[in-house]
Design an enzyme around this catalytic site. Structure first.
Site, short mmCIF file in Angstrom:
data_model
loop_
_atom_site.label_atom_id
_atom_site.label_comp_id
_atom_site.label_asym_id
_atom_site.label_seq_id
_atom_site.Cartn_x
_atom_site.Cartn_y
_atom_site.Cartn_z
N ASN A 9 0.90 -1.28 0.10
CA ASN A 9 -0.09 -0.12 -0.02
C ASN A 9 1.06 0.75 0.09
OD1 ASN A 9 -2.14 1.85 0.47
ND2 ASN A 9 -2.63 1.48 2.65
N LYS A 11 0.06 4.37 -0.09
CA LYS A 11 -0.76 5.57 0.55
C LYS A 11 -0.21 6.93 -0.48
CE LYS A 11 -0.27 3.39 4.83
NZ LYS A 11 0.12 3.41 6.51
N HIS A 95 -9.34 0.13 5.04
CA HIS A 95 -8.63 0.85 5.66
C HIS A 95 -8.76 1.40 6.68
CE1 HIS A 95 -4.16 2.44 6.81
NE2 HIS A 95 -3.72 0.95 5.91
N GLU A 97 -7.00 4.16 7.90
CA GLU A 97 -6.73 5.60 7.98
C GLU A 97 -8.07 5.79 6.86
OE1 GLU A 97 -2.95 5.32 5.42
OE2 GLU A 97 -1.99 4.91 7.52
N GLU A 167 -5.09 -5.42 10.66
CA GLU A 167 -4.02 -5.23 11.05
C GLU A 167 -4.71 -3.98 11.72
OE1 GLU A 167 -2.22 -2.53 6.77
OE2 GLU A 167 -4.16 -2.11 6.74
N GLY A 173 2.70 2.17 10.83
CA GLY A 173 3.29 3.39 10.99
C GLY A 173 4.27 3.71 12.09
N SER A 213 3.99 -2.81 9.78
CA SER A 213 5.08 -2.82 10.18
C SER A 213 6.54 -3.72 9.68
CB SER A 213 5.55 -1.99 11.36
OG SER A 213 4.94 -0.88 12.10
N GLY A 234 2.98 -1.61 4.27
CA GLY A 234 2.94 -0.08 4.25
C GLY A 234 4.35 0.72 3.71
#
Length: 251
Positions: A9, A11, A95, A97, A167, A173, A213, A234
């Site tokens: 991903n 992003k 996701h 986010e 996730e 992150g 991560s 990510g």
């Protein structure tokens, strides 16, 4: 046997030139990999560029989100039909986010999932708990609500086109990673939940990815777990060498 899936991903990173360069660099690094499905998810503007660059490689292309309507007066949205036309085979939906920053709910995740499946896309359906939810022992109830809500009304026949990505939000992150055992525990719970919602046959065939991560250094331990079938990556997917190291987890 469930085919492992490693998805990157990207992003909100990579211009058109940078996206093409990354695919051009990645492709030869993984050209000899067998038995692993590889997907990258660029920004909307780079989908066609990446799809063209990846055409004769192992790499498939995902979008990072979609809308549930095929067309209409929905300024700023992109439909599954248009994503497929641009070169996508997969789409990430729900996701953390999107949930955290853009108001995504289990209901909108479900509507998007149904629309994407109708268009013939493979859905990477994301679920996961926050740090506060984990610390209050709500992990399993949160996951149950998100999985049940995301799959609501989706027939068993369509489940083969769904991949669930677990996730833990607290590990995205942050450099923190759920231990192999923590990840496996939740993956096993998701599989048992799908068995309840559908049957053990569908549950056994379902691929469940871990995201949070993931790096070349920790992927092998995660992939050795019985119910972990791949990774949604990510930061480590933004560099060809590190992402290739994850894709090559078997060797």
């Amino acid at each position: 046997m469930r085919t492992p899936l490693i998805a990157g991903n990207w992003k909100l990173f990579k211009t058109l030139a940078e996206a093409k360069s990354l695919v051009d660099e990645l492709a030869p690094l993984i050209s000899k990999v067998q038995g692993v499905e590889v997907v990258v998810a660029p920004v909307f503007t780079a989908i066609s560029t990446v799809a063209a660059a990846a055409e004769k490689t192992l790499i498939r292309v995902a979008a990072q989100d979609c809308y549930w309507e095929e067309e209409g007066a929905f300024t700023g949205e992109v439909s599954p039909k248009l994503l497929k036309d641009a070169g996508c085979s997969h789409v990430i939906i729900g996701h953390s986010e999107r949930r955290q920053y853009f108001g995504e709910t289990d209901e909108t995740v479900n509507r998007k999932t149904k629309a994407a499946l109708k268009a013939g896309l493979v859905v990477l359906l994301c679920v996961g708990e926050t740090l506060a939810e984990r610390e209050s022992n709500a992990t399993f109830s949160v996951i149950k609500t998100q999985v049940s809500g995301g799959l609501a009304g989706i027939p068993a026949a369509d489940l083969a086109q769904v991949v669930i990505a677990y996730e833990p939000v607290w590990a995205i992150g942050t450099g923190q990673t759920a231990s192999d055992e923590q990840a496996q525990e939740v993956h096993a719970f998701i599989r048992s939940l799908v068995a309840e919602l559908y049957s053990s046959l569908e549950a056994d065939a379902l691929r469940i990815l871990y995201g949070g991560s993931v790096k070349p250094e920790n992927v092998k331990g995660l992939m050795s777990q019985a119910d972990i079938d791949g990774a949604l990556v990510g930061g480590a997917s933004l560099k060809a060498e590190s992402f290739a190291g994850i894709v090559r987890f078997q060797g």
